[in-house]
Motif scaffolding. Sequence first.
Motif, mmCIF file in Angstrom:
data_model
loop_
_atom_site.group_PDB
_atom_site.id
_atom_site.type_symbol
_atom_site.label_atom_id
_atom_site.label_comp_id
_atom_site.label_asym_id
_atom_site.label_seq_id
_atom_site.Cartn_x
_atom_site.Cartn_y
_atom_site.Cartn_z
ATOM 1 N N LEU A 137 114.811 90.800 57.453
ATOM 2 C CA LEU A 137 116.169 90.700 57.996
ATOM 3 C C LEU A 137 116.195 91.206 59.436
ATOM 4 C CD1 LEU A 137 118.356 91.776 54.948
ATOM 5 C CD2 LEU A 137 118.162 89.510 55.947
ATOM 6 N N LYS A 138 115.407 92.247 59.702
ATOM 7 C CA LYS A 138 115.308 92.759 61.079
ATOM 8 C C LYS A 138 114.692 91.705 61.981
ATOM 9 C CE LYS A 138 115.138 97.748 60.955
ATOM 10 N NZ LYS A 138 114.383 98.547 59.995
ATOM 11 N N LEU A 139 113.641 91.045 61.454
ATOM 12 C CA LEU A 139 112.925 90.032 62.222
ATOM 13 C C LEU A 139 113.845 88.889 62.646
ATOM 14 C CD1 LEU A 139 110.004 89.109 63.126
ATOM 15 C CD2 LEU A 139 109.967 87.755 61.041
ATOM 16 N N VAL A 140 114.780 88.518 61.774
ATOM 17 C CA VAL A 140 115.678 87.417 62.127
ATOM 18 C C VAL A 140 116.927 87.913 62.848
ATOM 19 C CG1 VAL A 140 114.890 85.917 60.275
ATOM 20 C CG2 VAL A 140 116.830 87.424 59.861
ATOM 21 N N GLY A 141 116.897 89.183 63.250
ATOM 22 C CA GLY A 141 117.947 89.691 64.114
ATOM 23 C C GLY A 141 119.251 90.036 63.418
ATOM 24 N N CYS A 172 107.002 84.689 53.362
ATOM 25 C CA CYS A 172 105.575 84.621 53.037
ATOM 26 C C CYS A 172 104.776 83.981 54.170
ATOM 27 C CB CYS A 172 105.358 83.864 51.730
ATOM 28 S SG CYS A 172 106.086 84.693 50.325
ATOM 29 N N TYR A 173 105.342 83.927 55.359
ATOM 30 C CA TYR A 173 104.699 83.327 56.524
ATOM 31 C C TYR A 173 104.107 81.954 56.224
ATOM 32 C CZ TYR A 173 105.300 88.055 58.168
ATOM 33 O OH TYR A 173 105.853 89.242 58.502
ATOM 34 N N PRO A 174 104.957 80.984 55.939
ATOM 35 C CA PRO A 174 104.471 79.641 55.607
ATOM 36 C C PRO A 174 103.873 78.976 56.846
ATOM 37 C CG PRO A 174 106.839 79.595 55.946
ATOM 38 C CD PRO A 174 106.432 81.030 56.020
ATOM 39 N N SER A 175 102.970 78.017 56.622
ATOM 40 C CA SER A 175 102.450 77.302 57.796
ATOM 41 C C SER A 175 103.306 76.087 58.118
ATOM 42 C CB SER A 175 100.992 76.897 57.577
ATOM 43 O OG SER A 175 100.783 76.449 56.278
ATOM 44 N N LEU A 176 104.210 75.731 57.200
ATOM 45 C CA LEU A 176 105.140 74.628 57.473
ATOM 46 C C LEU A 176 106.531 75.011 56.989
ATOM 47 C CD1 LEU A 176 105.712 71.677 58.340
ATOM 48 C CD2 LEU A 176 105.110 70.988 56.026
ATOM 49 N N LEU A 177 107.507 74.825 57.874
ATOM 50 C CA LEU A 177 108.897 75.062 57.489
ATOM 51 C C LEU A 177 109.632 73.734 57.566
ATOM 52 C CD1 LEU A 177 111.296 77.081 56.954
ATOM 53 C CD2 LEU A 177 111.654 77.063 59.423
ATOM 54 N N ILE A 178 110.323 73.393 56.495
ATOM 55 C CA ILE A 178 111.141 72.187 56.536
ATOM 56 C C ILE A 178 112.586 72.632 56.691
ATOM 57 C CG2 ILE A 178 111.853 70.107 55.314
ATOM 58 C CD1 ILE A 178 109.236 70.222 53.783
ATOM 59 N N ALA A 179 113.200 72.278 57.816
ATOM 60 C CA ALA A 179 114.565 72.710 58.095
ATOM 61 C C ALA A 179 115.467 71.485 58.024
ATOM 62 C CB ALA A 179 114.638 73.358 59.464
ATOM 63 N N ILE A 190 126.745 79.813 67.494
ATOM 64 C CA ILE A 190 125.832 80.285 66.456
ATOM 65 C C ILE A 190 124.633 79.341 66.365
ATOM 66 C CG2 ILE A 190 125.630 80.968 64.034
ATOM 67 C CD1 ILE A 190 127.668 82.602 65.492
ATOM 68 N N GLN A 191 124.910 78.033 66.498
ATOM 69 C CA GLN A 191 123.846 77.027 66.512
ATOM 70 C C GLN A 191 122.779 77.385 67.517
ATOM 71 O OE1 GLN A 191 124.510 72.889 67.333
ATOM 72 N NE2 GLN A 191 125.995 72.704 65.663
ATOM 73 N N ALA A 192 123.225 77.670 68.752
ATOM 74 C CA ALA A 192 122.285 77.987 69.822
ATOM 75 C C ALA A 192 121.450 79.208 69.457
ATOM 76 C CB ALA A 192 123.055 78.229 71.121
ATOM 77 N N GLN A 193 122.101 80.219 68.875
ATOM 78 C CA GLN A 193 121.366 81.432 68.488
ATOM 79 C C GLN A 193 120.308 81.133 67.423
ATOM 80 O OE1 GLN A 193 124.104 84.412 67.129
ATOM 81 N NE2 GLN A 193 125.335 84.314 69.000
ATOM 82 N N ILE A 194 120.695 80.306 66.443
ATOM 83 C CA ILE A 194 119.758 80.002 65.363
ATOM 84 C C ILE A 194 118.572 79.196 65.889
ATOM 85 C CG2 ILE A 194 119.486 78.747 63.160
ATOM 86 C CD1 ILE A 194 121.054 81.237 62.725
ATOM 87 N N LEU A 195 118.845 78.239 66.797
ATOM 88 C CA LEU A 195 117.758 77.445 67.373
ATOM 89 C C LEU A 195 116.804 78.336 68.156
ATOM 90 C CD1 LEU A 195 119.615 74.244 68.614
ATOM 91 C CD2 LEU A 195 118.226 74.548 66.556
ATOM 92 N N GLU A 196 117.393 79.226 68.953
ATOM 93 C CA GLU A 196 116.617 80.195 69.734
ATOM 94 C C GLU A 196 115.719 81.017 68.809
ATOM 95 O OE1 GLU A 196 116.819 80.845 73.161
ATOM 96 O OE2 GLU A 196 115.150 82.226 72.749
ATOM 97 N N ASP A 200 111.624 81.083 68.589
ATOM 98 C CA ASP A 200 110.974 82.371 68.766
ATOM 99 C C ASP A 200 110.025 82.675 67.598
ATOM 100 O OD1 ASP A 200 110.577 84.927 69.868
ATOM 101 O OD2 ASP A 200 112.048 85.755 68.465
ATOM 102 N N LEU A 201 110.522 82.481 66.376
ATOM 103 C CA LEU A 201 109.736 82.810 65.191
ATOM 104 C C LEU A 201 108.560 81.861 65.017
ATOM 105 C CD1 LEU A 201 112.577 83.649 62.679
ATOM 106 C CD2 LEU A 201 110.981 85.223 63.760
ATOM 107 N N ARG A 202 108.756 80.631 65.444
ATOM 108 C CA ARG A 202 107.691 79.647 65.358
ATOM 109 C C ARG A 202 106.490 80.107 66.166
ATOM 110 N NH1 ARG A 202 107.787 74.730 69.380
ATOM 111 N NH2 ARG A 202 105.702 73.931 68.960
ATOM 112 N N GLN A 203 106.766 80.663 67.352
ATOM 113 C CA GLN A 203 105.698 81.220 68.191
ATOM 114 C C GLN A 203 105.043 82.406 67.481
ATOM 115 O OE1 GLN A 203 104.794 80.125 71.268
ATOM 116 N NE2 GLN A 203 106.247 78.427 71.080
#
Lengths: 328, 306
Positions: A137-141, A172-179, A190-196, A200-203
């Motif tokens: 939860l901390k990681l996702v801000g 579980c740190y997946p190698s593929l996320l389907i969004a 909020i959209q912009a924040q979630i995309l950001e 960020d997390l993808r990196q």
Amino acid sequence: MEYLLQVRDLKTNFYTDSAVVHAVDGVSFDVRPGEVVGLVGESGCGKSVVSLSIMRLIQYPPGKIEGGNVLFKGRDLLKLSEGEMRRIRGNEIAMIFQEPMTSLNPVYRIGDQIGEAIRLHQGVDGPASWKKAVEMLKLVGIPRSEEVVRDYPHQLSGGMRQRAMIAMALSCYPSLLIADEPTTALDVTIQAQILELMRDLRQKINMAIIFITHDLGVIAEMADHVVVMYAGKVVEDAGVGVLFTEPLHPYTVGLIKSKPKVEDEKGVLDFIPGVVPNPLEMPAGCYFNPRCAHAMDICLQEMPPVVEVKPGHRVRCRLFNKDKGEAR
Amino acid sequence: MKRLLLSIPVLIGVSILVFSIVRFIPGDPARAIAGVHASPQHIEQVRRELLLDEGLHVQYYVYMSNLFQGDLGQSTFSRRPVATELRERFPNTVRLSVAAMVVATAVGMTAGIISATRRYSIFDYSSMVGALIGVAAPVFWLGVMFQLLFAVQLGWLPSGGMGTFRHLILPALTLGLATAALIARITRSSMLDVLRQDYITTARSKGLIERVVTYKHALKNALIPVVTVMGLQFGTLLGGAVLVETVFSWPGIGRLMVDSILARDYPVVQGAVLLLAVTFVLINLLVDVIYAFLDPRISYGTREVE
């Protein structure tokens, strides 16, 4: 490993009492490790069915995967046993959905729901998974994550819930996320924040994303490669830069034209005439022909094949076929 | 707490209703008590004794003030306090209804869950046809059929009376079957509805096995309407108990009520109906508490979300 995921000629049908709907009709595309692939199309074009088919979460009845291959890290997911598939779901491939309001279970605490996948796939006990949930939860801000972890979904706002969903998917740190349209139901800010956050997390954890949306603006911002779907088929796929500057398929051209632009002073949006065909009464030939300004005789009779115009840029249209038909 | 206060007007309403219904039943209780051959003077004396010559409001006032002192009056038939009569019979009715509810819940929920998870299977079709029959069959007919089959033909179980556990089986089954059928149908439709929800797909996408998805993620959500129906069904169950107790000679409140109505024993009928009504109100109070336990979104004033 060049490709993380290769979808080949995927076919998923839905069976009703009277008819068969070919919701996904021979879809193929590739995802490289760490790449963001945008899957675009109007509502009902089969993009969500593609994602559920990759996860093998199509419920039978009424739906069934009828053919093709889904190669993930070299293994065909469609040939795995249910038990092997479960070890991949939530662990190597995770998913987030459009409606953060309804995709979290209302009767369990956020921490329980995030911790569930961690306990399942990483074999840790309750308290440890709870701590991990707080970390995620901390990681996702999410502020005050020690408290939020004890909250129920209805106590959070839509944006917070989508963050919690992302925390759950990434636990579980997946190698593929389907969004699947992860920002459609949210406010623009909020959209912009979630995309950001997703960028960020993808990196951070180097995962690939299949990003499903009907919003070309989001695609332009997020995707490396774009796959355009129409009525259960891929009509065009190309790198994001190429697709926006040199779209080929008349449908793609229409989509890009109908996107509102600030500098547009006409005040009227371009649109694609007609509607998506009823899946029970697909037109003969190319499914797009009733709405296409360039339709030729052959388009009314035969489904055009996919043509690779340039490396990495494929299109399913007679206009770009070397043996073009007669113009109408 | 608010719920508790809200049930007070309900109970007052019930007391007025019970009071009036009994008064409007045709027939003269004074004559019934005094006997067919009594002289007009004797009947008049009984009537005065029972305050029947006073206005209804006076009768109600006296009735209520006695009620608050725990005095439900005296049976005009057996001449014993109504409270004693009820106290003797009530536990039997409770035992029967609880047994019936246990049968109904166990059978109904199991059938409903399996039907929902194996939709359109043979099990689904046959259990839903069974549920239709269970809902449609009248309790007294079912009771008599069970008696004929299990007691008379097969001789496995006693046909009536109370005592051992074996005596309980047939009446509980008879009483519980209709409720089981209803619970099965509600559970099935509620589960089917919940299984379509997005959070079920979320749960599956985590890699959970189907059993955990069904029993942890779906069932708790699906239980909310089921619990409502169970609470309401308890009322039907108590009503059904009147019939079942009569068919199986079970000495509970229901039979006491039937006997008292036939004997025009006002005080006992009033007391019994009131007791059943209070029980029903309390059970629904309990249902509300269970709601809050099942669904964190529900809170009753005291634990408001920030």
